[in-house]
Enzyme design. Structure first.
Site, PDB file in Angstrom:
ATOM      1  N   PHE A 160      36.825  -0.256  31.904  1.00 34.62           N
ATOM      2  CA  PHE A 160      37.029  -0.615  30.495  1.00 34.62           C
ATOM      3  C   PHE A 160      37.839   0.420  29.722  1.00 34.62           C
ATOM      4  O   PHE A 160      38.380   0.112  28.652  1.00 34.62           O
ATOM      5  CB  PHE A 160      35.665  -0.808  29.797  1.00 34.62           C
ATOM      6  CG  PHE A 160      34.999   0.489  29.402  1.00 34.62           C
ATOM      7  CD1 PHE A 160      35.380   1.144  28.227  1.00 34.62           C
ATOM      8  CD2 PHE A 160      34.014   1.067  30.189  1.00 34.62           C
ATOM      9  CE1 PHE A 160      34.782   2.353  27.872  1.00 34.62           C
ATOM     10  CE2 PHE A 160      33.425   2.264  29.832  1.00 34.62           C
ATOM     11  CZ  PHE A 160      33.816   2.910  28.671  1.00 34.62           C
ATOM     12  N   LYS A 184      42.159  -7.930  38.251  1.00 38.14           N
ATOM     13  CA  LYS A 184      40.884  -8.265  37.610  1.00 38.14           C
ATOM     14  C   LYS A 184      40.571  -7.206  36.558  1.00 38.14           C
ATOM     15  O   LYS A 184      40.171  -6.092  36.867  1.00 38.14           O
ATOM     16  CB  LYS A 184      39.725  -8.311  38.621  1.00 38.14           C
ATOM     17  CG  LYS A 184      38.449  -8.819  37.942  1.00 38.14           C
ATOM     18  CD  LYS A 184      37.176  -8.382  38.605  1.00 38.14           C
ATOM     19  CE  LYS A 184      36.383  -7.311  37.918  1.00 38.14           C
ATOM     20  NZ  LYS A 184      36.087  -7.442  36.497  1.00 38.14           N
ATOM     21  N   SER A 237      33.149   3.573  37.961  1.00 41.69           N
ATOM     22  CA  SER A 237      32.095   4.574  38.152  1.00 41.69           C
ATOM     23  C   SER A 237      31.895   4.873  39.642  1.00 41.69           C
ATOM     24  O   SER A 237      32.244   4.058  40.506  1.00 41.69           O
ATOM     25  CB  SER A 237      30.796   4.055  37.537  1.00 41.69           C
ATOM     26  OG  SER A 237      30.480   2.816  38.131  1.00 41.69           O
ATOM     27  N   CYS A 292      38.121   9.692  32.071  1.00 38.20           N
ATOM     28  CA  CYS A 292      37.650  10.332  33.301  1.00 38.20           C
ATOM     29  C   CYS A 292      38.143  11.775  33.368  1.00 38.20           C
ATOM     30  O   CYS A 292      37.673  12.547  34.191  1.00 38.20           O
ATOM     31  CB  CYS A 292      38.103   9.553  34.517  1.00 38.20           C
ATOM     32  SG  CYS A 292      39.867   9.625  34.724  1.00 38.20           S
ATOM     33  N   GLU A 393      27.483  12.263  34.432  1.00 37.41           N
ATOM     34  CA  GLU A 393      28.587  11.814  33.577  1.00 37.41           C
ATOM     35  C   GLU A 393      28.002  11.076  32.367  1.00 37.41           C
ATOM     36  O   GLU A 393      27.367  10.040  32.516  1.00 37.41           O
ATOM     37  CB  GLU A 393      29.501  10.871  34.360  1.00 37.41           C
ATOM     38  CG  GLU A 393      30.697  10.422  33.539  1.00 37.41           C
ATOM     39  CD  GLU A 393      31.664   9.511  34.315  1.00 37.41           C
ATOM     40  OE1 GLU A 393      31.205   8.614  35.043  1.00 37.41           O
ATOM     41  OE2 GLU A 393      32.883   9.711  34.176  1.00 37.41           O
TER      42      GLU A 393
HETATM   43  P1  NAD Z   1      32.344   0.242  36.265  1.00 38.68           P
HETATM   44  O1  NAD Z   1      32.203   0.889  37.589  1.00 38.68           O
HETATM   45  O2  NAD Z   1      31.125  -0.256  35.588  1.00 38.68           O
HETATM   46  O3  NAD Z   1      33.316  -1.044  36.369  1.00 38.68           O
HETATM   47  C1  NAD Z   1      34.613  -0.951  36.898  1.00 38.68           C
HETATM   48  C2  NAD Z   1      35.013  -2.319  37.454  1.00 38.68           C
HETATM   49  O4  NAD Z   1      34.168  -2.643  38.553  1.00 38.68           O
HETATM   50  C3  NAD Z   1      34.902  -3.479  36.469  1.00 38.68           C
HETATM   51  O5  NAD Z   1      36.013  -4.322  36.630  1.00 38.68           O
HETATM   52  C4  NAD Z   1      33.621  -4.169  36.875  1.00 38.68           C
HETATM   53  O6  NAD Z   1      33.636  -5.568  36.615  1.00 38.68           O
HETATM   54  C5  NAD Z   1      33.546  -3.915  38.368  1.00 38.68           C
HETATM   55  N1  NAD Z   1      32.163  -3.801  38.854  1.00 38.68           N
HETATM   56  C6  NAD Z   1      31.102  -3.285  38.178  1.00 38.68           C
HETATM   57  N2  NAD Z   1      30.004  -3.300  38.957  1.00 38.68           N
HETATM   58  C7  NAD Z   1      30.384  -3.822  40.137  1.00 38.68           C
HETATM   59  C8  NAD Z   1      29.683  -4.106  41.361  1.00 38.68           C
HETATM   60  N3  NAD Z   1      28.393  -3.824  41.506  1.00 38.68           N
HETATM   61  N4  NAD Z   1      30.379  -4.643  42.363  1.00 38.68           N
HETATM   62  C9  NAD Z   1      31.705  -4.915  42.239  1.00 38.68           C
HETATM   63  N5  NAD Z   1      32.410  -4.671  41.108  1.00 38.68           N
HETATM   64  C10 NAD Z   1      31.759  -4.140  40.078  1.00 38.68           C
HETATM   65  O7  NAD Z   1      33.148   1.276  35.337  1.00 38.68           O
HETATM   66  P2  NAD Z   1      33.436   1.211  33.773  1.00 38.68           P
HETATM   67  O8  NAD Z   1      32.175   1.460  33.036  1.00 38.68           O
HETATM   68  O9  NAD Z   1      34.238   0.003  33.438  1.00 38.68           O
HETATM   69  O10 NAD Z   1      34.414   2.472  33.620  1.00 38.68           O
HETATM   70  C11 NAD Z   1      33.970   3.784  33.377  1.00 38.68           C
HETATM   71  C12 NAD Z   1      33.952   4.599  34.645  1.00 38.68           C
HETATM   72  O11 NAD Z   1      35.254   4.628  35.215  1.00 38.68           O
HETATM   73  C13 NAD Z   1      33.573   6.055  34.401  1.00 38.68           C
HETATM   74  O12 NAD Z   1      32.686   6.453  35.412  1.00 38.68           O
HETATM   75  C14 NAD Z   1      34.907   6.786  34.523  1.00 38.68           C
HETATM   76  O13 NAD Z   1      34.804   8.146  34.901  1.00 38.68           O
HETATM   77  C15 NAD Z   1      35.585   5.978  35.567  1.00 38.68           C
HETATM   78  N6  NAD Z   1      37.024   6.162  35.539  1.00 38.68           N
HETATM   79  C16 NAD Z   1      37.586   6.915  36.526  1.00 38.68           C
HETATM   80  C17 NAD Z   1      38.939   7.162  36.511  1.00 38.68           C
HETATM   81  C18 NAD Z   1      39.571   8.004  37.579  1.00 38.68           C
HETATM   82  O14 NAD Z   1      40.793   8.076  37.611  1.00 38.68           O
HETATM   83  N7  NAD Z   1      38.813   8.648  38.455  1.00 38.68           N
HETATM   84  C19 NAD Z   1      39.744   6.631  35.491  1.00 38.68           C
HETATM   85  C20 NAD Z   1      39.136   5.854  34.509  1.00 38.68           C
HETATM   86  C21 NAD Z   1      37.763   5.616  34.543  1.00 38.68           C
END
Ligand code: NAD
Length: 493
Positions: A160, A184, A237, A292, A393
């Site tokens: 997000f 997606k 995450s 991140c 985090e």
């Molecule tokens: P999230 O892991 O909740 O969701 C990310 C994506 O995965 C979404 O599209 C979601 O629909 C999908 N998803 C969620 N749960 C799932 C599951 N069980 N199975 C399959 N798909 C699933 O992350 P978020 O809350 O949207 O984003 C924040 C996180 O992203 C933070 O931890 C942040 O540090 C990380 N992030 C990392 C980077 C990087 O470059 N390392 C960059 C941006 C964000």
């Protein structure tokens, strides 16, 4: 700016973009997309079905071979057209992003610029995708060459916090290389990519080359399990990144999975404090701490601790929190009521474990926006590396100050974390900076810089639990991820 495009109050029920057409989802399950500043619904996003994932992948598969045969120079020209449209509609993209994500308009403009930079880099595909060859490479009269070929259908699963930029770490490279693509977006912020795909639709890519499918983890799982998808790019995450890495391995796919973070900013005794403090504030509180690369644990040399603390708190107090469409606002809300509650829990826990609040953002009131998910800048001291607030985090505007007595101690604290996304040091000493860069196990290192965000022509790296895979997003890593190197050995004699 005198004339700004209007943002809509409500974007209706979002659609999927499959085979060059906007289609209503067959699913009757929709979720509200909430503006985090107002707490009001701005769209409904469908939870698409597996059948719709199949349709998108089938369209991408069907489009693949003729797209693969389209000369790279033609593919590059289509990227120029994408850039042109994004430039023309730059402000609309930024404003929709503020509406659904909550970041400030300047942060959203910065993000839009970063997205476009990836298109610019991918436009160089005629050079980037070149292979290499060696006459007599396999013996006298036997030439050898390696060519980079596209593989088929790829997909990305996005988080997000960067609704526009993160899909652009991947899709422009994939498509420029001659692959086809399924995006997606996060169901929390689907409007930005919907709008961007409306622009891309005007470029005239053959139907099926780029597809968009909205939904939840069911859609993500369907993509990972789909036999016709060659690789997945994931950002989110760490627990989900791990799941994506395992699932893709199980289904025999290429995968790059970027996870969470817990980043340290180290301030040495010789740091130039006014500049360091300004820079650290934007690292810690930019995007309300939901980056991140955000600074989270601030490790300060004990001899300058008091001066640093005084300067940092004085400046943090002045951060103006509000709705990001107001140009004077410095920090917006966090993404959701749920995220806000989780961050407040972290603050409570830090207090119960012995942290001392120097600045408390819990009760902030933002005039005109009583239903927004706001938290003001929050700063703790008396934090030790074993406390929950120092280890996990938080993903919000909450930071911890810790005293250190040496660079070794700082590096030990950094290395005690399972994450390895980013780390920064503030110093005037080249020797100390070099040692930091040399030893620290993190993918993105900042020297007198708190957000070490790689430009599009460099890979976005990450170590340990912050990244699963080997080839990263952006730059040449992306070209290698989205192509295979085929070796051809030729003898005509
Ligand atoms: P999230 O892991 O909740 O969701 C990310 C994506 O995965 C979404 O599209 C979601 O629909 C999908 N998803 C969620 N749960 C799932 C599951 N069980 N199975 C399959 N798909 C699933 O992350 P978020 O809350 O949207 O984003 C924040 C996180 O992203 C933070 O931890 C942040 O540090 C990380 N992030 C990392 C980077 C990087 O470059 N390392 C960059 C941006 C964000």
């Amino acid at each position: 700016m005198s004339h700004l495009p209007e943002v809509k109050e409500h974007y209706g029920i979002l659609k999927n973009y499959i085979e060059g057409k906007w289609v209503d989802s067959a699913s009757d399950k929709t979720e509200a997309v909430i503006n985090p500043a107002t707490g009001k619904e701005i769209a409904r996003v469908p939870m698409s079905t597996r059948k719709e994932v199949d349709d998108a992948v089938a369209a991408a598969k069907e489009a693949w071979w003729s797209w693969r045969e389209t000369p790279p120079v033609t593919r590059a020209r289509m990227m120029f057209a994408v850039k042109e449209l994004l430039e023309q509609h730059f402000e609309e993209i930024a404003r929709i992003m503020v509406q659904e994500n909550g970041k400030t308009i300047d942060e959203a403009r910065g993000e839009t610029r970063r997205a476009i930079e990836n298109v610019e880099v991918a436009s160089g595909i005629t050079t980037l995708q070149m292979g290499y060859s060696l006459e007599d490479g396999a013996g006298s009269g036997i030439d050898e060459e390696a060519i980079r070929q596209p593989l088929g259908v790829f997909a990305c699963i996005a988080p997000f916090n960067f609704p526009a930029m993160i899909p652009f770490w991947f899709w422009p490279y994939a498509v420029a290389c001659g692959n086809t693509y399924v995006i997606k977006p996060s169901r929390q912020v689907p409007c930005t990519m919907q709008y961007i795909l409306e622009l891309i639709d005007r470029v005239g890519f053959p139907p099926g080359v780029i597809n968009l499918i909205n939904g939840s983890h069911d859609v993500a799982d369907a993509l990972m399990e789909h036999p016709d998808i060659k690789g997945i790019s994931f950002v989110g995450s760490t627990p989900v990144a791990r799941h994506v890495y395992k699932t893709c391995a199980q289904y025999g796919k290429r995968v790059q999975a970027q996870g969470g973070a817990k980043n340290c900013l180290v301030v040495m005794s010789d740091a130039v404090l006014p500049q360091a403090v300004s820079n650290m504030l934007s690292s810690c509180f930019g995007c309300a701490g939901q980056r991140c690369l955000a600074g989270s644990n601030l490790l300060i040399m004990e001899d300058i601790y008091d001066e640093f603390k005084e300067r940092f708190i004085a400046r943090a107090k002045n951060i103006k929190v509000g709705y990001g469409l107001d140009e004077s606002v410095n920090m917006g809300p966090v993404i959701s009521a749920k995220a806000r509650a989780k961050i407040l829990d972290y603050i409570e826990k830090a207090i119960s474990e012995g942290g001392r609040l120097l600045l408390d953002g819990r009760d902030i009131k933002v005039e005109g926006y009583p239903d927004g998910f706001f938290i003001g800048p929050t700063v703790f001291e008396n934090v030790t590396p074993d406390m929950t607030i120092a280890k996990e985090e938080v993903f919000g505007p909450v930071v911890s100050l810790m005293k250190i007595s040496s660079l070794d101690e700082a590096i030990d604290i950094i290395h005690s974390s399972p994450f390895g996304n980013a780390a920064s040091i503030y110093t005037q000493s080249g020797k100390i900076a070099r040692e930091f860069k040399y030893r620290v196990q993190a993918g993105n290192i900042g020297i007198n810089l708190g957000i070490a965000a790689p430009m599009a022509y460099f890979p976005f790296a990450g170590y340990k639990d912050s990244f699963f895979g080997d080839l990263h997003g952006q730059g040449m890593d992306a070209i290698n991820f989205f192509t295979d190197r085929k070796v051809v050995i030729t003898r005509w004699i």
